[in-house]
Design an enzyme around this catalytic site. Structure first.
Site, PDB file in Angstrom:
ATOM      1  N   ASP A 261      67.280  47.366  32.012  1.00 46.55           N
ATOM      2  CA  ASP A 261      67.519  47.090  33.432  1.00 46.55           C
ATOM      3  C   ASP A 261      68.497  48.140  33.954  1.00 46.55           C
ATOM      4  OD1 ASP A 261      69.994  46.451  32.480  1.00 46.55           O
ATOM      5  OD2 ASP A 261      70.099  44.478  33.430  1.00 46.55           O
TER       6      ASP A 261
ATOM      7  N   LYS B 172      59.803  45.510  31.502  1.00 48.46           N
ATOM      8  CA  LYS B 172      61.136  44.962  31.233  1.00 48.46           C
ATOM      9  C   LYS B 172      61.054  43.464  30.920  1.00 48.46           C
ATOM     10  CE  LYS B 172      64.068  43.689  34.361  1.00 48.46           C
ATOM     11  NZ  LYS B 172      64.937  43.701  35.564  1.00 48.46           N
TER      12      LYS B 172
END
Ligand code: SF4
Length: 169
Positions: free
Chosen positions: A90, A72
């Site tokens: 997320d 991420k």
């Protein structure tokens, strides 16, 4: 709020690479998981100095080799800094995509990422991540989405399902 003090004490990576754990901890102790992050920050700076000649790499494959950097974070860095078409997923992106129906049965953030980049035009990918985060933070919130205020009602699978089950529409 912590980075000005951190960057002021360690203005470049070579200095950060030689930092003492306790000093970094003292500066960032107000954020979450300061112990792990202090260790990762120093180890990351060391690796950038030794393996990448002191320059932060700008590919996902290289970034994820750095301590404390997951997929991420690597996607955020490459899309925000370098405008690459990489989708950071997320908790908001994961939830909102599934609710709207942009993803189907994605079991984890990686599956969400793969499904989204298949359909989102490449030039929109870096911004799309922010759109979903903001939508998830302020409208399509986790516990009780604010559907009555949402402009995506006609396109949203969750909304269609709720209307059908609750109101028979
Ligand atoms: S209609 Fe409701 S569930 Fe669908 S995106 Fe909007 S807030 Fe989320």
């Amino acid at each position: 709020m912590t980075t000005p003090a951190l960057f002021s004490k360690y203005p470049d990576l070579s200095l950060l690479a030689t930092a003492v754990y306790e000093d970094v901890f003292e500066i960032i102790k107000s954020i979450s998981f300061p112990g792990n992050k202090s260790r990762h920050i120093i180890a990351m700076a060391k690796m950038v100095m030794e393996r990448f000649n002191g320059a932060i790499p700008m590919t996902v494959d290289e970034l994820v080799q750095l301590p404390g950097v997951g997929r991420k974070t690597a996607n955020v860095i490459t899309s925000v800094v370098d405008n690459q078409p990489n989708m950071a997923v997320d908790t908001h992106v994961f939830r909102v995509s599934a609710r709207i129906g942009l993803t189907i049965k994605a079991k984890n953030p990686f599956e969400t990422e793969l499904q989204l980049i298949k359909y989102v035009p490449r030039e929109h990918v870096p911004k799309f991540h922010h759109w979903l985060i903001l939508h998830g933070r302020y409208v399509c919130v986790a516990r009780k989405p604010k559907c009555s205020e949402c402009g995506l009602q006609p396109a949203c699978l969750y909304f269609q399902k709720v209307m059908r089950t609750e109101y028979g529409l």
